[in-house]
Motif scaffolding. Sequence first.
Motif, mmCIF file in Angstrom:
data_model
loop_
_atom_site.group_PDB
_atom_site.id
_atom_site.type_symbol
_atom_site.label_atom_id
_atom_site.label_comp_id
_atom_site.label_asym_id
_atom_site.label_seq_id
_atom_site.Cartn_x
_atom_site.Cartn_y
_atom_site.Cartn_z
ATOM 1 N N VAL A 39 0.815 -1.222 0.000
ATOM 2 C CA VAL A 39 0.000 0.000 0.000
ATOM 3 C C VAL A 39 0.850 1.274 0.000
ATOM 4 O O VAL A 39 0.558 2.208 -0.753
ATOM 5 C CB VAL A 39 -0.983 -0.014 1.185
ATOM 6 N N ALA A 43 0.569 4.618 -2.512
ATOM 7 C CA ALA A 43 0.353 5.957 -1.954
ATOM 8 C C ALA A 43 1.437 6.927 -2.407
ATOM 9 O O ALA A 43 1.158 8.080 -2.736
ATOM 10 C CB ALA A 43 0.300 5.886 -0.433
ATOM 11 N N TRP A 62 -2.582 -1.312 -10.057
ATOM 12 C CA TRP A 62 -1.901 -1.762 -8.840
ATOM 13 C C TRP A 62 -1.882 -3.272 -8.780
ATOM 14 O O TRP A 62 -2.918 -3.921 -8.969
ATOM 15 C CB TRP A 62 -2.603 -1.191 -7.619
ATOM 16 N N PRO A 64 -1.009 -5.758 -5.923
ATOM 17 C CA PRO A 64 -0.657 -5.840 -4.489
ATOM 18 C C PRO A 64 0.290 -6.997 -4.195
ATOM 19 O O PRO A 64 0.458 -7.915 -5.002
ATOM 20 C CB PRO A 64 -2.014 -6.064 -3.806
ATOM 21 N N ASP A 70 -3.026 -5.627 4.702
ATOM 22 C CA ASP A 70 -3.439 -4.299 4.256
ATOM 23 C C ASP A 70 -3.718 -4.284 2.758
ATOM 24 O O ASP A 70 -4.663 -3.630 2.300
ATOM 25 C CB ASP A 70 -2.373 -3.269 4.606
ATOM 26 N N CYS A 71 -2.892 -4.993 1.992
ATOM 27 C CA CYS A 71 -3.132 -5.088 0.550
ATOM 28 C C CYS A 71 -4.473 -5.743 0.265
ATOM 29 O O CYS A 71 -5.236 -5.277 -0.594
ATOM 30 C CB CYS A 71 -2.009 -5.875 -0.126
ATOM 31 N N LEU A 74 -7.331 -3.224 1.156
ATOM 32 C CA LEU A 74 -7.488 -2.116 0.211
ATOM 33 C C LEU A 74 -7.966 -2.615 -1.141
ATOM 34 O O LEU A 74 -8.826 -1.988 -1.773
ATOM 35 C CB LEU A 74 -6.170 -1.350 0.071
ATOM 36 N N LEU A 100 -4.459 5.924 1.900
ATOM 37 C CA LEU A 100 -5.262 5.003 1.108
ATOM 38 C C LEU A 100 -6.062 4.019 1.946
ATOM 39 O O LEU A 100 -7.189 3.684 1.609
ATOM 40 C CB LEU A 100 -4.371 4.211 0.146
ATOM 41 N N HIS A 101 -5.467 3.504 3.023
ATOM 42 C CA HIS A 101 -6.118 2.415 3.741
ATOM 43 C C HIS A 101 -6.340 2.721 5.220
ATOM 44 O O HIS A 101 -7.456 2.583 5.722
ATOM 45 C CB HIS A 101 -5.294 1.138 3.586
ATOM 46 N N ARG A 139 -9.850 6.215 8.089
ATOM 47 C CA ARG A 139 -9.885 5.367 6.897
ATOM 48 C C ARG A 139 -10.685 6.073 5.809
ATOM 49 O O ARG A 139 -11.790 6.565 6.072
ATOM 50 C CB ARG A 139 -10.543 4.015 7.196
ATOM 51 N N ASP A 179 -0.723 4.521 6.392
ATOM 52 C CA ASP A 179 -0.670 3.198 5.760
ATOM 53 C C ASP A 179 0.509 2.380 6.290
ATOM 54 O O ASP A 179 1.223 1.720 5.543
ATOM 55 C CB ASP A 179 -0.613 3.322 4.242
#
Length: 204
Positions: A39, A43, A62, A64, A70-71, A74, A100-101, A139, A179
């Motif tokens: 992530v 970002a 993207w 991941p 986290d990936c 998101l 982003l997350h 978030r 993130d």
Amino acid sequence: MSVSRFDLRGLAPGQGPSRRHVASVVDGVDGAVVVQGPVPALAAVLARLWKTDRLPAVAVGWEPVDGDADCRGLARALGLGDGAPRELPLVRDDHGGVLLHHGRIEAAGGSALRKRFGAQAHHDDARVADGPVTRIEARPRWDADELSVAVVTVPMRPARRTTGRALQVACDPARVLRDGVALDREVQRWTWYADDRVRWRLQP
């Protein structure tokens, strides 16, 4: 449309890419870029595109990292891999970063998740903190130009949750994580906001 690939899969957990490295690659992109990595890699690329006034002209794909929670979160929130290219909101801070997350503000120093720090925070017009807190979390909401915010005053107690466009915090010296990447200095003021003037184009 030309597509450039930017491989940042070697980033360690909690590490963001070098700004100079990101600029050296992203500034040469003229069509679309596919970011490979966690992530914070995505970002950093979006932050650079925003700073160079190239959003949403440059489409962003993207890929991941496998096995990264986290990936997964998101990617699910973005609907990665589904549908047509679409323009999404951008959540920014007043230090030039992109969220982003998951963002967090916590006490500076060791065992930060259990320590408390003094904070006053407003989420739009609502005062969401005024006194000692354990942490403040934010978030992005991908279905609206908004942030979800949770304020934890005491560990293991329910958080106070709100939604709105802008979170403004004034506090004792605190640590900020964007993130999962810690800012390189403590802060006493911080803002996250969904910038309704800016969109970025996701290439799913």
